[in-house]
Design an enzyme around this catalytic site. Structure first.
Site, mmCIF file in Angstrom:
data_model
loop_
_atom_site.group_PDB
_atom_site.id
_atom_site.type_symbol
_atom_site.label_atom_id
_atom_site.label_comp_id
_atom_site.label_asym_id
_atom_site.label_seq_id
_atom_site.Cartn_x
_atom_site.Cartn_y
_atom_site.Cartn_z
ATOM 1 N N ASP A 231 35.658 85.922 59.861
ATOM 2 C CA ASP A 231 34.721 84.821 59.645
ATOM 3 C C ASP A 231 35.474 83.600 59.121
ATOM 4 O O ASP A 231 36.545 83.715 58.509
ATOM 5 C CB ASP A 231 33.592 85.219 58.699
ATOM 6 C CG ASP A 231 34.059 85.553 57.295
ATOM 7 O OD1 ASP A 231 35.089 86.256 57.176
ATOM 8 O OD2 ASP A 231 33.403 85.134 56.326
ATOM 9 N N GLU B 215 33.937 87.390 54.353
ATOM 10 C CA GLU B 215 34.826 87.009 53.262
ATOM 11 C C GLU B 215 34.549 85.591 52.786
ATOM 12 O O GLU B 215 34.619 85.297 51.595
ATOM 13 C CB GLU B 215 36.283 87.143 53.700
ATOM 14 C CG GLU B 215 37.284 87.196 52.554
ATOM 15 C CD GLU B 215 37.752 85.833 52.071
ATOM 16 O OE1 GLU B 215 38.380 85.770 51.008
ATOM 17 O OE2 GLU B 215 37.501 84.820 52.775
ATOM 18 N N GLU B 216 34.245 84.703 53.731
ATOM 19 C CA GLU B 216 34.000 83.305 53.379
ATOM 20 C C GLU B 216 32.567 83.069 52.899
ATOM 21 O O GLU B 216 32.241 81.965 52.478
ATOM 22 C CB GLU B 216 34.284 82.390 54.584
ATOM 23 C CG GLU B 216 35.698 82.472 55.132
ATOM 24 C CD GLU B 216 36.725 81.824 54.220
ATOM 25 O OE1 GLU B 216 36.357 81.426 53.096
ATOM 26 O OE2 GLU B 216 37.892 81.735 54.632
ATOM 27 N N GLU C 269 45.847 87.241 53.559
ATOM 28 C CA GLU C 269 45.506 85.863 53.204
ATOM 29 C C GLU C 269 46.755 84.977 53.266
ATOM 30 O O GLU C 269 47.879 85.445 53.037
ATOM 31 C CB GLU C 269 44.909 85.811 51.794
ATOM 32 C CG GLU C 269 43.520 86.396 51.673
ATOM 33 C CD GLU C 269 42.452 85.547 52.337
ATOM 34 O OE1 GLU C 269 42.711 84.344 52.601
ATOM 35 O OE2 GLU C 269 41.364 86.075 52.606
ATOM 36 N N HIS D 134 41.021 75.555 55.746
ATOM 37 C CA HIS D 134 39.733 74.908 55.473
ATOM 38 C C HIS D 134 39.751 73.402 55.740
ATOM 39 O O HIS D 134 38.753 72.725 55.503
ATOM 40 C CB HIS D 134 39.266 75.167 54.037
ATOM 41 C CG HIS D 134 38.897 76.594 53.756
ATOM 42 N ND1 HIS D 134 38.038 76.958 52.752
ATOM 43 C CD2 HIS D 134 39.279 77.745 54.345
ATOM 44 C CE1 HIS D 134 37.909 78.283 52.721
ATOM 45 N NE2 HIS D 134 38.661 78.778 53.701
#
Length: 377
Positions: free
Chosen positions: A72, A136-137, A165, A350
């Site tokens: 995700d 996760e997000e 990550e 992001h």
């Protein structure tokens, strides 16, 4: 240095082209299952609520090494992109797209590494598995947490886990995260007695009481840090009264704060600390606390040493052990087994035009191949 690891870029592109903004999956788990099943992995699609998860496992016996990641992604936003956020375009040596760094690229690199290792060592001892979530997000309630409960019930808890990550800071392999700070949010409400500001003796000003509470909480550091953690921080994030009048003492005042804490504290100890500060200044109060994760630390030992050795051999970097940054799903995995985070450089995660260098993604796949062999050895 390995040169024969299958190229992870096509798989990363296929994943990026899935518009899997939490909680959507948009085919991402099917892409992974199609890549893993031919390698002999038993794939379990686990849906909890709206969230698609995948647990894939191959082999038997120990050691059991698990890779954890997520497909995700956060929304792309509306401005700043020079390419389709879900196009997976390669341009000027960079792979662009939401998730290229965080962390579809890392997932693809691990699967490329597994493909390489199994092709060269079909008799590889031990067990390999992947836990991939689509939450996760987001709220992180129907993803890794639920899959770990399922693994416990199935008696498939791993011996150790690598989370992919994007932990590297400047160059690939310069940082391994062996812990994370905890994060606690609290709402403090102090009740007083409403009254006219010209006659304060007839009222009880909750603002004054709450200010003294906050002064006590922020005036003294909670600690000086530890060997692996920075000092705990307490930040007031909001102060609200809801009073439109200038001559009225309000009946209550509310503040919100966030504490990022190291392993010297727990949710319970910090809650007790907040309550003590309230009770000292405000007989009438309310305290609401939510903790998104406790602090955790994977102590240096054989697992962490194997990761550091793999990084040094493959990249030449003496990886620093670090616990900074926000939270990740490693906080859930740490309840069950040693866990460390190792992944790409996270400079663009992001952001608009999120991207990862193609050469770095291929180097990450080579690094992961060495990690798999070294840890299982």
């Amino acid at each position: 240095m390995r040169n024969d690891v299958p190229d992870p870029v096509p798989l990363a592109q296929a994943l990026i082209r899935c518009r899997s903004v939490t909680p959507a999956d948009d085919g991402a788990m099917a892409v992974l299952e199609a890549a893993l099943a031919p390698l002999g992995f038993a794939c379990h699609r686990l849906r909890f609520g709206e969230i698609e998860n995948l647990f894939a496992i191959r082999g038997e016996g120990g050691p059991h090494l698990m890779f954890a990641g997520h497909t995700d992604v956060v929304p792309p936003g509306t401005t700043g992109w020079t390419t389709d956020p879900f196009g997976g375009e390669v341009r000027d040596g960079l792979l662009f797209g939401r998730g290229a760094t965080d962390m579809k690229g890392g997932v693809a690199a691990w699967i490329s590494a597994v493909t390489d290792v199994l092709a060269r060592r079909p008799d590889l001892p031990g067990t390999l598995s992947l836990l991939i979530t689509g939450d996760e997000e987001g709220p992180a309630v129907d993803g890794t947490v639920k899959v770990l409960d399922w693994l416990r019930d199935q008696q498939k808890i791993p011996d150790c886990c690598v989370v992919g990550e994007p932990t590297s800071k400047a160059v690939l392999g310069d940082t391994i995260k062996v812990g994370r700070r905890g994060s606690l949010n609290a709402t403090l409400t102090v009740h007083g007695t409403q009254g006219h500001s010209a006659y304060p003796q007839r009222a009880d000003n909750p603002i004054h009481r709450l200010v003294r509470v906050l002064a006590a909480l922020t005036g003294t550091p909670l600690d000086q840090g530890t060997e692996f953690f920075e000092p705990t921080t307490l930040q007031v994030t909001s102060f609200d009264v809801g009073n439109p009048a200038t001559n009225v003492i309000p009946p209550s005042a509310t503040a919100r704060l966030n504490i990022r804490f190291n392993d010297r504290h727990t949710e319970a100890s910090l809650t007790a600390h907040l309550r003590a500060a309230l009770e000292a200044e405000a007989p009438r109060h309310e305290l609401a606390v939510s903790c998104s994760g406790e602090a955790f630390l994977t102590q240096p030992g054989p697992f962490v040493a194997a990761l550091q050795a793999a990084v040094l051999a493959e990249t030449g970097q003496a990886a620093k052990l670090d616990t900074g940054g926000g939270t990740s799903d490693a906080r859930f995995i740490a309840r069950f087994c040693p866990v460390a985070e190792l992944g790409a450089v996270g400079a663009t995660m992001h952001k608009a035009d999120e991207s990862t260098p193609v050469a770095e993604l291929r180097a990450l796949a080579r690094l992961y191949a060495r990690v798999i062999e070294d840890v299982l050895a």
